[in-house]
Design an enzyme around this catalytic site. Structure first.
Site, PDB file in Angstrom:
ATOM      1  N   CYS A  47      -9.935  -3.976  -5.350  1.00 14.24           N
ATOM      2  CA  CYS A  47      -8.971  -5.041  -5.641  1.00 14.24           C
ATOM      3  C   CYS A  47      -9.682  -6.317  -6.101  1.00 14.24           C
ATOM      4  O   CYS A  47      -9.196  -7.037  -6.971  1.00 14.24           O
ATOM      5  CB  CYS A  47      -8.098  -5.296  -4.425  1.00 14.24           C
ATOM      6  SG  CYS A  47      -7.139  -3.826  -3.967  1.00 14.24           S
ATOM      7  N   GLU A  89      -2.405  -4.872  -3.377  1.00 12.19           N
ATOM      8  CA  GLU A  89      -2.595  -5.698  -4.568  1.00 12.19           C
ATOM      9  C   GLU A  89      -2.392  -4.882  -5.841  1.00 12.19           C
ATOM     10  O   GLU A  89      -1.811  -5.366  -6.823  1.00 12.19           O
ATOM     11  CB  GLU A  89      -4.015  -6.289  -4.578  1.00 12.19           C
ATOM     12  CG  GLU A  89      -4.387  -7.112  -3.345  1.00 12.19           C
ATOM     13  CD  GLU A  89      -5.053  -6.276  -2.246  1.00 12.19           C
ATOM     14  OE1 GLU A  89      -4.570  -5.162  -1.966  1.00 12.19           O
ATOM     15  OE2 GLU A  89      -6.054  -6.744  -1.670  1.00 12.19           O
ATOM     16  N   HIS A 129      -3.480   0.344  -3.350  1.00 12.14           N
ATOM     17  CA  HIS A 129      -3.594  -0.691  -2.338  1.00 12.14           C
ATOM     18  C   HIS A 129      -2.482  -1.711  -2.614  1.00 12.14           C
ATOM     19  O   HIS A 129      -1.867  -1.696  -3.684  1.00 12.14           O
ATOM     20  CB  HIS A 129      -4.978  -1.347  -2.405  1.00 12.14           C
ATOM     21  CG  HIS A 129      -6.063  -0.553  -1.727  1.00 12.14           C
ATOM     22  ND1 HIS A 129      -7.306  -1.060  -1.443  1.00 12.14           N
ATOM     23  CD2 HIS A 129      -6.068   0.722  -1.277  1.00 12.14           C
ATOM     24  CE1 HIS A 129      -8.042  -0.134  -0.834  1.00 12.14           C
ATOM     25  NE2 HIS A 129      -7.314   0.963  -0.731  1.00 12.14           N
ATOM     26  N   ASP A 132      -8.521   4.727   4.124  1.00 12.74           N
ATOM     27  CA  ASP A 132      -8.122   3.770   3.087  1.00 12.74           C
ATOM     28  C   ASP A 132      -9.281   2.907   2.620  1.00 12.74           C
ATOM     29  O   ASP A 132      -9.333   2.504   1.458  1.00 12.74           O
ATOM     30  CB  ASP A 132      -6.974   2.885   3.594  1.00 12.74           C
ATOM     31  CG  ASP A 132      -6.228   2.234   2.441  1.00 12.74           C
ATOM     32  OD1 ASP A 132      -5.770   2.968   1.551  1.00 12.74           O
ATOM     33  OD2 ASP A 132      -6.099   1.000   2.416  1.00 12.74           O
ATOM     34  N   CYS A 147     -10.310  -5.486  -0.933  1.00 15.75           N
ATOM     35  CA  CYS A 147     -11.491  -4.612  -0.942  1.00 15.75           C
ATOM     36  C   CYS A 147     -12.211  -4.770  -2.278  1.00 15.75           C
ATOM     37  O   CYS A 147     -11.794  -5.536  -3.143  1.00 15.75           O
ATOM     38  CB  CYS A 147     -11.072  -3.155  -0.730  1.00 15.75           C
ATOM     39  SG  CYS A 147     -10.392  -2.377  -2.223  1.00 15.75           S
ATOM     40  N   SER A 169      -7.483  -9.244   3.224  1.00 14.60           N
ATOM     41  CA  SER A 169      -8.535  -9.568   2.259  1.00 14.60           C
ATOM     42  C   SER A 169      -8.825  -8.392   1.323  1.00 14.60           C
ATOM     43  O   SER A 169      -8.943  -7.253   1.769  1.00 14.60           O
ATOM     44  CB  SER A 169      -9.811  -9.966   3.004  1.00 14.60           C
ATOM     45  OG  SER A 169     -10.775 -10.450   2.093  1.00 14.60           O
ATOM     46  N   ASN A 202       0.835  -1.199   0.000  1.00 15.19           N
ATOM     47  CA  ASN A 202       0.000   0.000   0.000  1.00 15.19           C
ATOM     48  C   ASN A 202       0.873   1.254   0.000  1.00 15.19           C
ATOM     49  O   ASN A 202       1.856   1.330   0.726  1.00 15.19           O
ATOM     50  CB  ASN A 202      -0.897  -0.026   1.241  1.00 15.19           C
ATOM     51  CG  ASN A 202      -1.977   1.041   1.218  1.00 15.19           C
ATOM     52  OD1 ASN A 202      -1.684   2.234   1.182  1.00 15.19           O
ATOM     53  ND2 ASN A 202      -3.233   0.627   1.238  1.00 15.19           N
TER      54      ASN A 202
END
Lengths: 148, 148
Positions: B85, B57, B55, B145, B82, B80, B44
């Site tokens: 993503c 990912e 983020h 975020d 969002c 996990s 991030n």
């Protein structure tokens, strides 16, 4: 429902798409605005920056920088948002999306509407024409961008 | 089902999260790999680059650059994904996602599984602990975020 200031941002999203096309990139542009105030504009940068996440909408949101909230904002895009960009709109709680073209690509309007996003399809002739031309000219690049 | 090489990338995703935490950023890291071969790692960058779309990912996928296909690849993430993503995972047709922590944030696993993505929740103790500590330390940054 379109407001007076929507029209200038619809044109600006198209201008960003045209700019990217002229650079040899994917002709997809986007604007983020609060009423008549533009916050940021951007366009697809897959070719220009080798960046697969830089769709028009994403480039625009990146340029807008950190926002505490997207309440009251509108995202304009010259082409209907893909699943990445649609997921982002929902995650960021952007309440209103104005789309120039749902013909050359689309399908996520329902996903957005079901999650409370106001989606307006304006069928902007120049955007429709430019995208159709690009897909005919560079089908491989287009397929790479939408992972087909 | 976890393979032998999964464990090193689960640890690497956590190491990226820890790196971001040490930089004063959000402690969320990610790795993209083809079997035992790492393609890219990222974390991030909201704080570090003022970039709301970065983020873990997304930063990882950006660093991986243009890929013709994500077939056969695994995306590892310390937290996990969002909706942004998750939408990206579906759009990019990434077939397999390994998640270290679905406890401090989660809910999109069903969205992913319904679209054919294999989702593995490994409940990685150090990732769970670091994220819980961060949320307690910087609740405002965390809420920004995830747009809460």
């Amino acid at each position: 429902m379109l407001n007076d200031f929507d029209h200038q941002f619809i044109e600006r999203a198209f201008a960003e798409a045209k700019k990217s096309y002229d650079e040899g990139g994917l002709p997809i542009g986007s604007v983020l605005a609060r009423g008549h105030e533009m916050i940021a504009a951007g366009h697809n940068k897959r070719v220009q920056a080798g960046d697969p996440i830089a769709h028009g909408e994403m480039d625009c949101l990146r340029k807008a920088g950190r926002q505490k909230s997207y309440r009251g904002l509108t995202l304009y895009t010259s082409l209907s948002p893909c699943m990445m960009c649609s997921g982002t709109i929902v995650q960021f709680k952007i309440p209103r999306v104005v789309i120039n073209d749902t013909k050359n690509f689309g399908g996520n309007e329902t996903f957005l509407r079901e999650r409370g996003v106001e989606v307006i399809d304006v069928a902007h002739p120049a955007s429709l024409e430019l995208m159709a031309r690009f897909i005919k000219e560079k089908p491989e690049l287009w397929n790479e961008d939408i992972m087909e």
